[in-house]
Write a protein that holds these residues in place. Structure first.
Motif, mmCIF file in Angstrom:
data_model
loop_
_atom_site.group_PDB
_atom_site.id
_atom_site.type_symbol
_atom_site.label_atom_id
_atom_site.label_comp_id
_atom_site.label_asym_id
_atom_site.label_seq_id
_atom_site.Cartn_x
_atom_site.Cartn_y
_atom_site.Cartn_z
ATOM 1 N N GLU A 1 0.888 -1.113 -0.074
ATOM 2 C CA GLU A 1 -0.034 -0.068 -0.225
ATOM 3 C C GLU A 1 0.723 1.277 0.010
ATOM 4 O O GLU A 1 0.238 2.528 0.092
ATOM 5 C CB GLU A 1 -0.842 0.098 1.309
ATOM 6 C CG GLU A 1 -1.831 -1.264 1.111
ATOM 7 C CD GLU A 1 -2.817 -1.086 2.533
ATOM 8 O OE1 GLU A 1 -2.537 -0.464 3.351
ATOM 9 O OE2 GLU A 1 -3.986 -1.778 2.523
ATOM 10 N N VAL B 1 0.242 3.967 -2.906
ATOM 11 C CA VAL B 1 -1.203 4.677 -2.862
ATOM 12 C C VAL B 1 -1.101 5.765 -1.779
ATOM 13 O O VAL B 1 -1.646 6.773 -2.041
ATOM 14 C CB VAL B 1 -2.262 3.458 -2.758
ATOM 15 C CG1 VAL B 1 -3.584 4.192 -2.286
ATOM 16 C CG2 VAL B 1 -2.224 2.555 -3.858
ATOM 17 N N THR B 2 -0.367 5.103 -0.639
ATOM 18 C CA THR B 2 -0.241 5.990 0.599
ATOM 19 C C THR B 2 0.511 7.298 0.028
ATOM 20 O O THR B 2 -0.022 8.586 0.256
ATOM 21 C CB THR B 2 0.158 5.486 1.622
ATOM 22 O OG1 THR B 2 -0.561 4.309 2.152
ATOM 23 C CG2 THR B 2 0.364 6.385 2.934
ATOM 24 N N ARG C 1 0.942 8.532 -2.871
ATOM 25 C CA ARG C 1 0.134 9.285 -3.995
ATOM 26 C C ARG C 1 -0.803 10.132 -3.258
ATOM 27 O O ARG C 1 -1.205 11.184 -3.652
ATOM 28 C CB ARG C 1 -0.460 8.371 -4.992
ATOM 29 C CG ARG C 1 -0.752 9.228 -6.116
ATOM 30 C CD ARG C 1 -1.684 7.972 -7.196
ATOM 31 N NE ARG C 1 -0.274 7.238 -7.531
ATOM 32 C CZ ARG C 1 0.421 7.344 -8.553
ATOM 33 N NH1 ARG C 1 0.362 8.410 -9.228
ATOM 34 N NH2 ARG C 1 1.366 6.383 -8.743
ATOM 35 N N ARG C 2 -1.716 9.545 -2.242
ATOM 36 C CA ARG C 2 -2.591 10.487 -1.510
ATOM 37 C C ARG C 2 -1.925 11.395 -0.862
ATOM 38 O O ARG C 2 -2.584 12.472 -0.798
ATOM 39 C CB ARG C 2 -3.375 9.372 -0.528
ATOM 40 C CG ARG C 2 -4.337 10.060 0.271
ATOM 41 C CD ARG C 2 -5.242 9.078 0.957
ATOM 42 N NE ARG C 2 -5.491 7.657 0.590
ATOM 43 C CZ ARG C 2 -4.913 6.575 0.948
ATOM 44 N NH1 ARG C 2 -3.945 6.699 1.846
ATOM 45 N NH2 ARG C 2 -5.239 5.437 0.144
ATOM 46 N N SER D 1 -0.912 14.259 -3.155
ATOM 47 C CA SER D 1 -1.949 14.929 -3.957
ATOM 48 C C SER D 1 -2.871 15.752 -3.200
ATOM 49 O O SER D 1 -3.818 16.584 -3.724
ATOM 50 C CB SER D 1 -2.807 13.777 -4.700
ATOM 51 O OG SER D 1 -2.142 13.034 -5.724
ATOM 52 N N ALA D 2 -2.485 15.506 -1.789
ATOM 53 C CA ALA D 2 -3.435 16.683 -1.057
ATOM 54 C C ALA D 2 -3.540 18.016 -1.347
ATOM 55 O O ALA D 2 -4.627 18.590 -1.266
ATOM 56 C CB ALA D 2 -3.096 16.430 0.553
ATOM 57 N N GLU E 1 -6.735 19.186 -3.561
ATOM 58 C CA GLU E 1 -8.016 19.354 -3.046
ATOM 59 C C GLU E 1 -8.527 20.835 -3.160
ATOM 60 O O GLU E 1 -7.759 21.915 -2.538
ATOM 61 C CB GLU E 1 -8.182 18.768 -1.648
ATOM 62 C CG GLU E 1 -7.683 17.420 -1.707
ATOM 63 C CD GLU E 1 -7.814 16.759 -0.185
ATOM 64 O OE1 GLU E 1 -8.276 17.370 0.814
ATOM 65 O OE2 GLU E 1 -7.484 15.807 -0.011
ATOM 66 N N CYS F 1 2.938 18.392 -7.125
ATOM 67 C CA CYS F 1 2.616 17.117 -6.594
ATOM 68 C C CYS F 1 3.287 15.904 -7.472
ATOM 69 O O CYS F 1 3.934 14.983 -6.508
ATOM 70 C CB CYS F 1 1.183 16.961 -6.764
ATOM 71 S SG CYS F 1 0.071 17.995 -5.765
#
Length: 283
Positions: free
Chosen positions: A135, A138-139, A141-142, A145-146, A149, A165
């Motif tokens: 994971e 994915v972590t 990237r999250r 990418s914050a 928002e 990013c």
């Protein structure tokens, strides 16, 4: 053991950057990654890298000597890096790379290795599916990418923030506290997620590339127990076909088509690497 596979390129006219293959007692799945239009960095391309690395892994696994899977992956990464180190800028963050998923039956156990975001699904006898993945990408990237928002898409501000990013994510690749992927550094193999399970507890095992796992998320066509049911009824091609139909019917922008690959293995206990008394199997 019996192994069946299906794969499909996400875009017509472009090479399939996934790779899947098997030797008696073991199978591998790679999901290639890289940035389009970077031929000046590596003229071979992502598909070349995944196919060469996958072939090298199968060569090492076919020896059946039981060596550690991370050691095998490190040797394969080093082998392929040597093949294009003198012609390509393999240390560049945009050079070809790949996720890696491996399983091997050996001495009564199923050994596995996962590097980046492919999926391994264990079909447990009497216990339903157990889903394993790495994971960390994915972590990362999250987190990276914050800052996007709330930024309106299609604006210069969005483009500026998005570029920062991307750079932030690249900076975390193959770094402590970030995520790990097969590329040019064999030491990445030491960071892989590994484990082992008794063969007697497993009715089967499946590998899914990120593109194939869309059948569960984001398309929500089934859950992981349903994935095992679809594999039993229609094989890997059933999973890939459902993903392709969902992509065709989904709203624009939900998810761009991606290469999709599934490997499914049953009759695990009928053959084990290093067990000369077992039958040769079908895979």
């Amino acid at each position: 053991m019996h192994v069946s596979m299906a794969t499909s390129a996400g875009t017509a006219g472009r090479p399939n950057e996934d790779f899947a293959g098997a030797v008696p007692g073991a199978a591998v799945l790679l999901d290639g990654a890289g940035i389009p239009g970077t031929e000046s960095i590596c003229h071979h391309g992502v598909a070349w890298y995944t196919h060469r690395l996958g072939g090298a892994l199968l060569g090492w696994l076919s020896r059946g000597d039981g060596r550690d899977l991370a050691t095998i992956l490190a040797a394969a990464i080093d082998e392929i890096a040597a093949q294009h180190r003198n012609t390509c800028d393999i240390t560049n963050p945009a050079s070809p790379q790949a996720t890696v998923a491996i399983f091997r039956a050996h001495r009564g156990r199923l050994d596995h290795l996962l590097l980046a975001d492919s999926f391994l699904v264990l079909d447990q006898v009497g216990g339903g599916p157990r889903v394993l993945t790495d994971e960390r990408e994915v972590t990362a990237r999250r987190v990276c990418s914050a800052p996007l928002e709330g930024v309106p898409g299609g604006t210069p501000e969005y483009d500026r923030v998005h570029a920062s990013c991307v750079e932030a994510l690249r900076a975390r690749r193959n770094q402590p506290g970030g995520y790990w992927i097969a590329k040019d550094d064999p030491h990445a193999a030491e960071e892989a997620v590994t484990g082992s399970h008794p063969l007697r507890d497993l009715a089967g095992v499946a590998l899914l590339s990120n593109g194939a796992s869309r059948v569960v998320s984001p398309y929500a066509l089934t859950d992981w127990a349903g994935v095992l049911g679809l594999l039993a009824a229609g094989g890997p091609a059933e999973i890939v076909g459902r993903v392709r139909r969902a992509e065709a019917d989904s709203p624009a922008g939900l998810a761009a088509p991606d290469d999709a690959t599934v490997v499914h293995c049953t009759d695990l206990a009928r053959f084990e690497v290093g067990d000369a008394s077992g039958p040769a199997g079908d895979g």
